[in-house]
Design a protein around this motif. Structure first.
Motif, PDB file in Angstrom:
ATOM      1  N   GLU A  10       0.821  -1.208   0.000  1.00 23.24           N
ATOM      2  CA  GLU A  10       0.000   0.000   0.000  1.00 23.24           C
ATOM      3  C   GLU A  10       0.858   1.263   0.000  1.00 23.24           C
ATOM      4  OE1 GLU A  10      -3.070   0.106   2.932  1.00 23.24           O
ATOM      5  OE2 GLU A  10      -3.786  -1.889   2.397  1.00 23.24           O
ATOM      6  N   SER A  11       2.048   1.176   0.590  1.00 22.92           N
ATOM      7  CA  SER A  11       2.942   2.332   0.628  1.00 22.92           C
ATOM      8  C   SER A  11       3.706   2.514  -0.685  1.00 22.92           C
ATOM      9  CB  SER A  11       3.935   2.197   1.782  1.00 22.92           C
ATOM     10  OG  SER A  11       4.788   1.084   1.562  1.00 22.92           O
ATOM     11  N   GLY A  12       3.530   1.581  -1.622  1.00 23.70           N
ATOM     12  CA  GLY A  12       4.184   1.691  -2.921  1.00 23.70           C
ATOM     13  C   GLY A  12       5.496   0.937  -3.036  1.00 23.70           C
ATOM     14  N   LYS A  13       5.895   0.262  -1.970  1.00 22.24           N
ATOM     15  CA  LYS A  13       7.150  -0.490  -2.007  1.00 22.24           C
ATOM     16  C   LYS A  13       6.968  -1.757  -2.835  1.00 22.24           C
ATOM     17  CE  LYS A  13      10.637  -2.312   1.176  1.00 22.24           C
ATOM     18  NZ  LYS A  13      11.813  -1.823   0.515  1.00 22.24           N
ATOM     19  N   CYS A  14       7.962  -2.044  -3.680  1.00 23.62           N
ATOM     20  CA  CYS A  14       7.908  -3.215  -4.559  1.00 23.62           C
ATOM     21  C   CYS A  14       9.217  -3.997  -4.395  1.00 23.62           C
ATOM     22  CB  CYS A  14       7.707  -2.783  -6.003  1.00 23.62           C
ATOM     23  SG  CYS A  14       7.569  -4.163  -7.128  1.00 23.62           S
ATOM     24  N   PRO A  15       9.212  -5.044  -3.560  1.00 23.33           N
ATOM     25  CA  PRO A  15      10.443  -5.778  -3.265  1.00 23.33           C
ATOM     26  C   PRO A  15      11.127  -6.387  -4.496  1.00 23.33           C
ATOM     27  CG  PRO A  15       8.695  -6.428  -1.757  1.00 23.33           C
ATOM     28  CD  PRO A  15       8.072  -5.551  -2.797  1.00 23.33           C
ATOM     29  N   VAL A  16      10.365  -6.893  -5.443  1.00 23.89           N
ATOM     30  CA  VAL A  16      10.973  -7.506  -6.632  1.00 23.89           C
ATOM     31  C   VAL A  16      11.639  -6.434  -7.492  1.00 23.89           C
ATOM     32  CG1 VAL A  16      10.541  -8.854  -8.721  1.00 23.89           C
ATOM     33  CG2 VAL A  16       9.382  -9.459  -6.594  1.00 23.89           C
ATOM     34  N   GLU A  17      10.960  -5.318  -7.702  1.00 20.66           N
ATOM     35  CA  GLU A  17      11.554  -4.216  -8.469  1.00 20.66           C
ATOM     36  C   GLU A  17      12.819  -3.712  -7.797  1.00 20.66           C
ATOM     37  OE1 GLU A  17       9.145  -0.719  -9.298  1.00 20.66           O
ATOM     38  OE2 GLU A  17       8.093  -1.869 -10.827  1.00 20.66           O
ATOM     39  N   ASP A  18      12.783  -3.562  -6.474  1.00 22.04           N
ATOM     40  CA  ASP A  18      13.967  -3.101  -5.740  1.00 22.04           C
ATOM     41  C   ASP A  18      15.136  -4.059  -5.950  1.00 22.04           C
ATOM     42  OD1 ASP A  18      12.428  -0.996  -4.824  1.00 22.04           O
ATOM     43  OD2 ASP A  18      12.101  -1.865  -2.829  1.00 22.04           O
ATOM     44  N   PHE A  19      14.868  -5.358  -5.895  1.00 21.84           N
ATOM     45  CA  PHE A  19      15.916  -6.352  -6.102  1.00 21.84           C
ATOM     46  C   PHE A  19      16.474  -6.255  -7.522  1.00 21.84           C
ATOM     47  CE2 PHE A  19      17.227 -10.547  -7.609  1.00 21.84           C
ATOM     48  CZ  PHE A  19      18.252 -10.815  -6.719  1.00 21.84           C
ATOM     49  N   LEU A  20      15.595  -6.185  -8.507  1.00 25.24           N
ATOM     50  CA  LEU A  20      16.045  -6.119  -9.897  1.00 25.24           C
ATOM     51  C   LEU A  20      16.838  -4.847 -10.171  1.00 25.24           C
ATOM     52  CD1 LEU A  20      12.907  -7.502 -11.757  1.00 25.24           C
ATOM     53  CD2 LEU A  20      14.999  -8.722 -11.121  1.00 25.24           C
ATOM     54  N   ASP A  21      16.438  -3.743  -9.554  1.00 24.53           N
ATOM     55  CA  ASP A  21      17.169  -2.482  -9.720  1.00 24.53           C
ATOM     56  C   ASP A  21      18.580  -2.562  -9.133  1.00 24.53           C
ATOM     57  OD1 ASP A  21      15.031  -1.358 -11.030  1.00 24.53           O
ATOM     58  OD2 ASP A  21      14.316  -0.217  -9.290  1.00 24.53           O
ATOM     59  N   SER A  22      18.794  -3.465  -8.168  1.00 23.51           N
ATOM     60  CA  SER A  22      20.106  -3.588  -7.535  1.00 23.51           C
ATOM     61  C   SER A  22      21.074  -4.444  -8.364  1.00 23.51           C
ATOM     62  CB  SER A  22      19.974  -4.200  -6.133  1.00 23.51           C
ATOM     63  OG  SER A  22      19.681  -5.592  -6.217  1.00 23.51           O
ATOM     64  N   LEU A  23      20.561  -5.147  -9.372  1.00 29.17           N
ATOM     65  CA  LEU A  23      21.402  -6.027 -10.186  1.00 29.17           C
ATOM     66  C   LEU A  23      22.115  -5.252 -11.285  1.00 29.17           C
ATOM     67  CD1 LEU A  23      19.014  -9.078 -10.775  1.00 29.17           C
ATOM     68  CD2 LEU A  23      20.891  -8.907  -9.132  1.00 29.17           C
ATOM     69  N   PRO A  24      23.327  -5.705 -11.663  1.00 28.51           N
ATOM     70  CA  PRO A  24      23.986  -5.123 -12.839  1.00 28.51           C
ATOM     71  C   PRO A  24      23.143  -5.380 -14.100  1.00 28.51           C
ATOM     72  CG  PRO A  24      25.527  -6.449 -11.557  1.00 28.51           C
ATOM     73  CD  PRO A  24      24.164  -6.690 -10.989  1.00 28.51           C
ATOM     74  N   SER A  25      23.355  -4.596 -15.116  1.00 24.78           N
ATOM     75  CA  SER A  25      22.536  -4.606 -16.322  1.00 24.78           C
ATOM     76  C   SER A  25      22.402  -5.990 -16.966  1.00 24.78           C
ATOM     77  CB  SER A  25      23.125  -3.625 -17.331  1.00 24.78           C
ATOM     78  OG  SER A  25      22.417  -3.679 -18.541  1.00 24.78           O
ATOM     79  N   LYS A  26      23.503  -6.696 -17.169  1.00 21.84           N
ATOM     80  CA  LYS A  26      23.442  -7.997 -17.850  1.00 21.84           C
ATOM     81  C   LYS A  26      22.647  -9.019 -17.048  1.00 21.84           C
ATOM     82  CE  LYS A  26      27.495  -7.660 -20.766  1.00 21.84           C
ATOM     83  NZ  LYS A  26      27.030  -7.926 -22.104  1.00 21.84           N
ATOM     84  N   LYS A  27      22.753  -8.968 -15.733  1.00 23.70           N
ATOM     85  CA  LYS A  27      22.002  -9.903 -14.894  1.00 23.70           C
ATOM     86  C   LYS A  27      20.512  -9.577 -14.933  1.00 23.70           C
ATOM     87  CE  LYS A  27      25.908 -10.937 -11.952  1.00 23.70           C
ATOM     88  NZ  LYS A  27      26.494 -10.915 -10.625  1.00 23.70           N
ATOM     89  N   SER A  28      20.171  -8.299 -14.885  1.00 22.22           N
ATOM     90  CA  SER A  28      18.753  -7.933 -14.945  1.00 22.22           C
ATOM     91  C   SER A  28      18.177  -8.245 -16.326  1.00 22.22           C
ATOM     92  CB  SER A  28      18.534  -6.475 -14.563  1.00 22.22           C
ATOM     93  OG  SER A  28      19.164  -5.617 -15.473  1.00 22.22           O
ATOM     94  N   GLN A  29      18.994  -8.179 -17.378  1.00 16.12           N
ATOM     95  CA  GLN A  29      18.525  -8.558 -18.709  1.00 16.12           C
ATOM     96  C   GLN A  29      18.209 -10.049 -18.766  1.00 16.12           C
ATOM     97  OE1 GLN A  29      21.557  -7.315 -21.463  1.00 16.12           O
ATOM     98  NE2 GLN A  29      20.982  -5.158 -21.330  1.00 16.12           N
ATOM     99  N   LYS A  30      19.018 -10.872 -18.113  1.00 19.06           N
ATOM    100  CA  LYS A  30      18.750 -12.312 -18.081  1.00 19.06           C
ATOM    101  C   LYS A  30      17.446 -12.591 -17.332  1.00 19.06           C
ATOM    102  CE  LYS A  30      19.656 -16.819 -18.324  1.00 19.06           C
ATOM    103  NZ  LYS A  30      20.831 -17.614 -18.173  1.00 19.06           N
ATOM    104  N   VAL A  31      17.225 -11.890 -16.215  1.00 15.56           N
ATOM    105  CA  VAL A  31      15.974 -12.058 -15.470  1.00 15.56           C
ATOM    106  C   VAL A  31      14.796 -11.677 -16.363  1.00 15.56           C
ATOM    107  CG1 VAL A  31      14.618 -11.255 -13.506  1.00 15.56           C
ATOM    108  CG2 VAL A  31      17.063 -11.709 -13.214  1.00 15.56           C
TER     109      VAL A  31
END
Length: 92
Positions: A10-31
């Motif tokens: 409800e507060s707008g927090k998105c745990p999966v997005e936060d995790f993906l944002d913490s990954l380097p570009s190539k790793k987030s592309q694989k996800v």
């Protein structure tokens, strides 16, 4: 075809997005590639997506990138909607 969404509190927090944002570009592309496979393929190989044993209905997205292993957990809301609500890097 399935649709994947990320849980938001409800507060707008998105745990999966936060995790993906913490990954380097190539790793987030694989996800992102694995998530698109899940959405597009009628039958998804269990190496990428499977129901966890001994759970009511928790599903796991599995991503391997070199020696790194990532897991995204979620559940179905209806027959085609996958809601991912947790993500982490597997250490062992």
């Amino acid at each position: 075809m399935k649709e994947i969404i990320f849980y938001k509190s409800e507060s707008g927090k998105c745990p999966v997005e936060d995790f993906l944002d913490s990954l380097p570009s190539k790793k987030s592309q694989k996800v992102a590639w694995v998530l698109s496979l899940i959405e597009e393929l009628p039958s998804i190989p269990t190496q990428y997506f499977k129901k966890l044993v001994n759970t009511e209905d928790i599903w796991e997205v599995r991503i391997v990138f070199g020696s790194d292993i990532f897991r995204l957990l979620g559940f179905f809301d209806g027959p085609q909607l996958v809601v991912l609500n947790h993500a982490f890097q597997k250490k062992s």
